[in-house]
Design an enzyme around this catalytic site. Sequence first.
Site, PDB file in Angstrom:
ATOM      1  N   THR A  68      -0.377  -2.471   4.636  1.00  0.00           N
ATOM      2  CA  THR A  68       0.133  -1.097   4.926  1.00  0.00           C
ATOM      3  C   THR A  68       0.399  -0.354   3.324  1.00  0.00           C
ATOM      4  OG1 THR A  68       1.424  -1.674   6.846  1.00  0.00           O
ATOM      5  CG2 THR A  68       2.295   0.131   5.612  1.00  0.00           C
ATOM      6  N   HIS A  80      -2.915   0.772   2.386  1.00  0.00           N
ATOM      7  CA  HIS A  80      -3.113   1.987   3.124  1.00  0.00           C
ATOM      8  C   HIS A  80      -2.635   2.910   2.183  1.00  0.00           C
ATOM      9  CE1 HIS A  80      -5.464   0.886   6.475  1.00  0.00           C
ATOM     10  NE2 HIS A  80      -4.194   0.118   7.037  1.00  0.00           N
TER      11      HIS A  80
END
Length: 344
Positions: A42, A45
């Site tokens: 994450t 990302h």
Amino acid sequence: MSTITAAYYRGNKTFEVARIEAQPPGPGEVQVQVAYCGICGTDMHAYHGNMDARVGFERILGHEMSGRIAAVGEGVEGWAQGDAIVVRPLDPGAPNPATEAGYPHVSHNLKFIGLDTDGALQQLWNVPAFTLHRLPEGLRLDHAALIEPVAVACHDVRLSRLQPGEDVVVIGGGPIGILVAMVARAAGGTVVISEVNPHRLAIAGKLGFDTVNPAEADLKAEIEARTGSKGADVVFEVSGTQPGVDAMTAVAATRARIVMVAIHAKKPQVDLFQFFWRELQMIGARVYEPEDYEKAIALVAEGQIDADTVITDVSPLSEIQAAFEALDASPTALKSLIKVGDVA
């Protein structure tokens, strides 16, 4: 410590390391001296700009962490300065149907600490006391930084209802896939990892797992050969790819449980006929619950998670930009840690 070092995400794959004023913990909060913080998918990302609308450009990222309590805010009981802890970075927010049903980890108003609010890439971090989990004496703090992703794996395996002796296929041998495989093995499963990256296949082999490279072999045929034509009782889709989704139904045994672990950015095509034909079950799994954290702490403390193999590099907070760039370019890294502070 009146000023501390913190790393801010500024957008465009850029971090700024800055000195900021340390703030005391508020009521119901504890101040944590952060030791280590892992870089997760994450975070990557966010680094790639895919979460700019959510995190903005004034955000301190980080949630896979370990540390010790530096100070305790008003009204906090049961915790003291020096306690070794990890943070379960979920704030369910205001009551809603999910929390009232007993599922605060998937609250409609969930805030993920370290994305929606500032995270652990700072030397002192104020967090709600209800997020804390105590670490056992003697557990190394670098190893403890793996507990958050291990808790993800514990949640996945718990929801799968895996029984000892069942055949398991993990599709995707990245950091979470490897941890799912280790937790499934600890639960008594016979695990095969499907992965195309040769470096990750080598790590999986080093960890003692049977592997199949579906780019070089027929995964369905390999699993049937290993299971007497039965297929896998439990399948974890951790690749986040269409070929992974195709494989999850192909390798599944009759009445198998398929756990969707990966986040799919695009809606994949799913072979629903196989769900009818073999009475398959698909289970969604998101983050973790407190019992998963406690299980993860136990597994790491017992050595059932090979932390030294999973942790492939450690960088100081001052070199966070280089650490993200190296991880982004590396075909061999599994779990990268940032050493945030000197915490014994």
